[in-house]
Design a protein around this motif. Structure first.
Motif, short mmCIF file in Angstrom:
data_model
loop_
_atom_site.label_atom_id
_atom_site.label_comp_id
_atom_site.label_asym_id
_atom_site.label_seq_id
_atom_site.Cartn_x
_atom_site.Cartn_y
_atom_site.Cartn_z
N ALA A 231 0.85 -1.19 0.00
CA ALA A 231 0.00 0.00 0.00
C ALA A 231 0.89 1.24 0.00
N THR A 232 0.48 2.25 -0.75
CA THR A 232 1.27 3.49 -0.79
C THR A 232 0.86 4.46 0.29
N HIS A 233 -0.39 4.37 0.76
CA HIS A 233 -0.91 5.26 1.80
C HIS A 233 -1.89 4.48 2.67
N VAL A 234 -1.95 4.87 3.94
CA VAL A 234 -2.96 4.30 4.84
C VAL A 234 -3.64 5.46 5.57
N ILE A 235 -4.90 5.25 5.90
CA ILE A 235 -5.71 6.29 6.54
C ILE A 235 -6.41 5.70 7.76
N ASP A 236 -6.33 6.43 8.87
CA ASP A 236 -7.09 6.11 10.07
C ASP A 236 -8.44 6.81 9.95
N PRO A 237 -9.54 6.07 9.85
CA PRO A 237 -10.84 6.73 9.65
C PRO A 237 -11.24 7.61 10.82
N GLY A 238 -10.60 7.43 11.98
CA GLY A 238 -10.92 8.26 13.12
C GLY A 238 -10.19 9.59 13.12
N ALA A 239 -9.32 9.80 12.13
CA ALA A 239 -8.50 11.00 12.11
C ALA A 239 -9.14 12.17 11.37
N GLY A 240 -10.34 11.98 10.84
CA GLY A 240 -11.00 13.06 10.13
C GLY A 240 -11.90 12.52 9.03
N PRO A 241 -12.64 13.40 8.37
CA PRO A 241 -13.54 12.95 7.29
C PRO A 241 -12.78 12.14 6.24
N LEU A 242 -13.35 11.00 5.89
CA LEU A 242 -12.65 10.08 4.99
C LEU A 242 -12.37 10.72 3.64
N ALA A 243 -13.36 11.35 3.06
CA ALA A 243 -13.19 11.93 1.72
C ALA A 243 -12.10 12.99 1.72
N GLU A 244 -12.04 13.80 2.77
CA GLU A 244 -11.00 14.83 2.84
C GLU A 244 -9.61 14.21 2.90
N GLN A 245 -9.48 13.14 3.69
CA GLN A 245 -8.18 12.49 3.80
C GLN A 245 -7.76 11.87 2.47
N VAL A 246 -8.71 11.28 1.75
CA VAL A 246 -8.38 10.68 0.46
C VAL A 246 -7.99 11.75 -0.54
N ARG A 247 -8.76 12.84 -0.60
CA ARG A 247 -8.48 13.87 -1.60
C ARG A 247 -7.22 14.67 -1.28
N ALA A 248 -6.76 14.59 -0.02
CA ALA A 248 -5.46 15.19 0.29
C ALA A 248 -4.33 14.41 -0.39
#
Length: 373
Positions: A231-248
């Motif tokens: 995986a190139t990136h991982v996201i903690d869903p508790g760290a903020g709105p999911l869509a915003e984290q993805v689009r960052a």
């Protein structure tokens, strides 16, 4: 044949190792001595009443082992062959004839009916029938009856005790990328959930040479594992709105999204992170059979979003499992990194460990002494 099986006696209860009697193989049937069997969310969903299956019964649908006997007419395998067991299908409907057995018209009856097509069970206790034939195998046992259509022969030197997850979870995640959505190299994949299905999708994304593979997962250790697998990136869903984290990460949105969670709110958030002409694959089994996703119609039309349900990664196991094994042999698909083995006798402890996130994919292996006296 006298065997030991992990019997699910009632909805929501624990498994109990009990003696049972396995029937003689009928025409087209195969008796397999189980070397290992994967523990899958679908097994637990059926045990807990979220999927139809008659209890008391024997679940298990990621079995692998060695053929010990075959019924009349079987030519695909013989005693002594190593095999992986997968889902069952009729072989007669339009989809089966088109080499799309995951969409067999009789999929539910062949995999969740709890008995052979003629209504008889392959498992009994003191003459009383148990729910059997789960995914055409019921492999939470020392031995299982499978069918010529749902066994795949593997090489004699294959680590057979570890191969069961190829028959369902691994081929589902990998197949979603390689078959169902046929992801294009250089694109972006969003994986919702870092369990065995989601991480199998990550492995397939690496094979397909995707530019970005983004995994959404609440457990930190699973996020670390995702990164180690490609995986190139991982996201903690508790760290903020999911869509915003993805689009960052990818401002134009993801090209592909695979949901393995079965949680409508997670999927609905992911829809806001998609790009033009994106594809969404629905894999996860929801705890609520009435669960539904909210598709923003105008957005879906403007972007050209395509939503597809995915069963077993659109796989023909006879074709796809050998392909995955060849990728593994060449070091390009290390699915074994997802697996932790535990003794079959510790099945309830394994359920707890997997639920707590302590393991991604547990394979239950048999120990000596688990045969009934």
């Amino acid at each position: 044949m006298d065997i030991t099986a992990a019997v699910a006696a009632e909805v929501g209860g624990e498994f109990s190792l009990q003696p049972a009697t396995l029937a003689e193989p009928g025409p087209g049937e195969i008796v397999v001595e189980i070397a290992g069997v994967g523990l899958c969310h679908t097994d637990l969903a059926a045990k807990d009443g979220h999927l139809p299956f008659p209890l008391p019964g024997v679940l298990g649908h990621e079995g692998s082992g060695v053929v010990v006997a075959v019924g009349a007419g079987v030519t695909k395998v013989a005693a002594g062959d190593k095999v992986v067991l997968s889902f069952n299908s009729c072989g007669r409907c339009r989809e089966c004839l088109d080499d799309e057995p995951a969409y067999c018209h009789d999929f539910m009856s062949h995999n969740f009916g709890g008995a052979r097509p003629d209504g008889t069970s392959t498992l009994h206790q003191q003459g009383v029938a148990l729910g059997s034939e789960f995914f055409g195998q019921s492999s939470f046992a020392t031995h299982a009856i499978a069918h010529e259509r749902n066994v795949v022969k593997v090489a004699d030197d294959a680590p057979v005790e570890l191969l069961g997850p190829l028959g369902c979870g691994v081929q589902t995640g990998a197949g979603a990328v390689l078959n169902s959505m046929d992801c294009l190299p250089g694109r972006t994949l969003l994986v919702l959930g870092g369990g065995s299905v989601g991480l199998s999708a990550v492995l397939a994304g690496v094979v397909r040479e995707l530019q970005r593979i983004i995994v959404i997962e609440p457990h930190a250790d699973r996020r670390d594992l995702a990164l180690s697998l490609g995986a190139t990136h991982v996201i903690d869903p508790g760290a903020g709105p999911l869509a915003e984290q993805v689009r960052a990460i990818v401002p134009d949105g993801a090209d592909y999204a695979i949901d393995t969670t079965g949680i409508p709110d997670v999927l609905n958030q992911a829809l806001q992170a998609l790009g033009h002409r994106s594809k969404v694959g629905i894999i996860g089994v929801p705890s609520d059979p009435e669960a539904a996703m909210a598709l923003p119609l105008i957005q879906a039309q403007v972007l050209g979003v395509r939503v597809m349900g995915i069963v077993e990664g659109d796989s023909d196991p006879d074709v796809f499992i050998p392909e995955l094994l060849e990728l593994h042999r060449t070091g390009r698909f290390p699915f074994d990194k997802l697996i932790k083995t535990m003794p079959f006798s510790q099945i309830n402890e394994a359920v707890a460990a997997q639920h707590q996130g302590a393991a991604v994919k547990i394979v239950l292996v048999h120990e000596r002494g688990e045969e009934p006296a």
